[in-house]
Design a protein around this motif. Structure first.
Motif, PDB file in Angstrom:
ATOM      1  N   GLU A  65     -14.562  29.883   0.460  1.00  0.00           N
ATOM      2  CA  GLU A  65     -14.861  29.818  -0.968  1.00  0.00           C
ATOM      3  C   GLU A  65     -14.702  31.194  -1.611  1.00  0.00           C
ATOM      4  OE1 GLU A  65     -16.344  27.421  -4.315  1.00  0.00           O
ATOM      5  OE2 GLU A  65     -15.407  27.019  -2.375  1.00  0.00           O
ATOM      6  N   ASP A 120     -14.942  24.520  -0.897  1.00  0.00           N
ATOM      7  CA  ASP A 120     -15.269  23.151  -1.300  1.00  0.00           C
ATOM      8  C   ASP A 120     -14.289  22.744  -2.396  1.00  0.00           C
ATOM      9  OD1 ASP A 120     -16.318  20.784  -2.279  1.00  0.00           O
ATOM     10  OD2 ASP A 120     -18.394  21.463  -2.177  1.00  0.00           O
ATOM     11  N   TYR A 121     -13.559  21.633  -2.186  1.00  0.00           N
ATOM     12  CA  TYR A 121     -12.525  21.202  -3.125  1.00  0.00           C
ATOM     13  C   TYR A 121     -12.878  19.914  -3.852  1.00  0.00           C
ATOM     14  CZ  TYR A 121      -9.703  24.767  -0.872  1.00  0.00           C
ATOM     15  OH  TYR A 121      -9.234  25.965  -0.390  1.00  0.00           O
ATOM     16  N   ARG A 131     -11.423  20.290   3.069  1.00  0.00           N
ATOM     17  CA  ARG A 131     -12.667  20.875   3.556  1.00  0.00           C
ATOM     18  C   ARG A 131     -12.894  20.552   5.043  1.00  0.00           C
ATOM     19  NH1 ARG A 131     -17.235  23.445   2.006  1.00  0.00           N
ATOM     20  NH2 ARG A 131     -19.183  22.867   3.026  1.00  0.00           N
TER      21      ARG A 131
END
Length: 537
Positions: A65, A120-121, A131
């Motif tokens: 991230e 985190d997508y 992820r």
């Protein structure tokens, strides 16, 4: 320079002067860790003001991230690529608050594995897959290795040049997609033979913070203590490319030496379909929670680590290998370039012009297939330069002969200079030949290399690695925050924030199956061949 290369350069000189092949096209992908004001990896989410990291075409994250990734458009002029990259940095700094972009490839001071937050997508199946893939990298290799940053250099050769070369070779009966793929793989083989030169000239990671090594791990013999928190390797060029960085013993058995497209694709497809007992023992799921995408040698093709990859833009539903099978190689991705902390953007135009000339030389020079024996030899050469590249006693293996970096490198630069002259026919001045001339002194004097300069700074100042890099990060941040942006690019970046966020929402709303079914369908399709014609050697 070989007689055959000299003859080819002479034959190409006229067409080059007549503009019969145009400039190379390249795009840059540059990574950089976000860190807090004291140089610790940031624990904050990717700034929402920068847009969706799932769908934004220019600002995303890599593994973590906190690991920013900037992606430039494809450009014909290095200056355009660097200007766009610079504005990406300037725009980002408007929304980082007191955070900084770490300037080095090796990460800042860490506090164990969990201090590297996984990206985190979002909730879509595509985002979840990204992820889970990263969670799989964590259980297999740990997160710390994934905090390393670098520059990926994507380059394609102009269509005019492919047509010219095919005609000169009398290969008009060979379909262009097949011909282009064959020649790209010849380029890749020569790159693999000589990528040690790029590691020597541009390697910039001879030191690291002690926190990079897992707790309890014995310090390797090649590392020495510097201060209380730093480990250095006295002759190293790129610890990022050593067995401390992006290396993997399981993947080493794949033995991909890039002799043909079919061999490359089939080897990767086998790797994403073949279970590996140690990964199976880790477990694919823990109850309903996914730990990794699968227990195979590779979860997906992107897990394969290499200093260069053949690439093609994928269509919806295609894997990278299927895209290559269906339409052939479109461009190559050079992956062995460190960030140079002494440069504000991590690289400069001189480096781009040199890599362009190096790539073109790899294409035009003869490139026989690589035997298993040669494959081992070239792997050894890269390892030696990574670990001892500036050692004047180092000898590399050139077809069974021991040669110094300076001697062999000088011979290569002389050949590259001839190719650089072809590229300069389209330019004002001689930027490619000037780049070769500017970098040549590094062969005779290793202290001029980025790795040499960084070690000299640490030794002369007595600074810890993390303190020195933090000082550079602050200097670069102050400079970038004060510099103006191109108004058109600023407007584009502002528009893309909302567009990317809406695109992510649309993707999430469009999902109609649960993640388990989505993943099963993905891997079922990934095993399908998309061959439309045999690409022969």
């Amino acid at each position: 320079m070989s007689d055959s290369l000299a003859t080819l350069i002479e034959r190409l000189a006229g067409p080059a002067r007549q503009g019969q092949f145009s400039r190379l096209r390249r795009g840059l992908e540059k990574e950089g860790l976000r860190v807090n004001p004291v140089g610790r990896i940031a624990q904050t989410p990717h700034p929402a003001a920068l847009g969706s990291k799932l769908t934004h075409p220019h600002v995303t994250t890599d593994y973590s991230e906190a690991l920013l990734e900037y992606i430039t458009p494809v450009t014909c002029r290095p200056a355009d690529a660097m200007a766009f990259l610079g504005d990406l940095h300037r725009y980002t700094y408007r929304y980082l608050g007191d955070e900084l972009i770490w300037p080095a490839s090796m990460p800042s001071r860490l506090s164990g594995n969990d201090s590297v937050p996984i990206a985190d997508y979002g909730t879509s199946n595509v985002g979840t897959m990204k992820r889970v893939y990263r969670k799989g990298l964590d259980v297999r290799y740990g997160r710390i290795m994934q905090a390393i940053a670098g520059v990926h250099y994507n380059v394609s050769l102009p269509d005019d040049l492919w047509k010219l070369l095919r005609a000169m070779e009398g290969a008009a009966d060979t379909p262009m997609a097949d011909y282009r793929s064959q020649r790209y793989f010849g380029l890749i083989r020569n790159f693999r033979r000589h990528s040690w030169l790029l590691l020597y000239l541009f390697g910039a990671s001879p030191a690291l913070d002690r926190s990079f090594l897992p707790d309890g791990r014995e310090i390797p013999d090649k590392l020495q203590a510097h201060g209380t928190e730093t480990l250095i390797s006295p002759w190293a060029t790129s610890l990022r490319m050593s067995d401390l960085g992006y290396q993997n013993k399981v993947q080493a058995q794949l033995k991909i030496c890039f002799n043909s497209l079919s061999n490359y694709v089939n080897t990767l497809r086998n790797a994403i379909s073949t279970p590996w007992p140690a990964y199976a023992a880790l477990g694919v799921k823990d109850g309903a929670a996914w730990r990794q995408l699968n227990a195979n040698i590779l979860q997906i093709e992107n897990e394969y680590y290499s200093d260069i990859r053949p690439k093609r833009v994928t269509r919806h539903g295609e894997t990278p290998s299927q895209a290559l099978e269906a339409s052939g190689v479109e461009y190559i991705e050079v992956r062995c370039l460190d960030l140079n902390p002494l440069l504000t953007l991590g690289l400069d135009e001189t480096q781009i012009h040199f890599v362009d000339a190096f790539v073109m030389w790899c294409l035009l020079a003869e490139s026989p297939w690589i035997s298993d024996e040669e494959c081992e030899s070239l792997d050894d050469n890269r390892r030696l330069v990574v670990e001892r590249g500036r050692d004047p006693e180092l000898r590399l293996c050139d077809q069974g002969r021991g040669r110094s970096v300076a001697e062999w490198g000088g011979e290569i630069l002389a050949a590259i200079d001839g190719v650089a002259g072809l590229l300069d026919e389209l330019e004002e001045g001689n930027p490619h030949r000037d780049a070769v001339a500017a970098l040549a002194p590094r062969l005779a004097d290793p202290s001029l290399t980025p790795s040499g300069q960084l070690l000299a700074r640490l030794k002369e100042s007595g600074e810890e690695f993390s303190d020195a890099m933090l000082a550079l990060a602050r200097e670069q941040a102050e400079r970038l925050r004060c510099e103006p942006m191109d108004p058109a690019r600023q407007a584009l970046f502002e528009e893309l924030v909302g567009i990317s966020q809406r695109q992510q929402q649309e993707i999430e709303a469009a999902d109609r199956v649960d993640f388990d079914d989505f993943l099963a369908d993905y891997f079922a399709r990934a095993r399908e061949s998309r061959i439309i014609g045999e690409v022969s050697p």
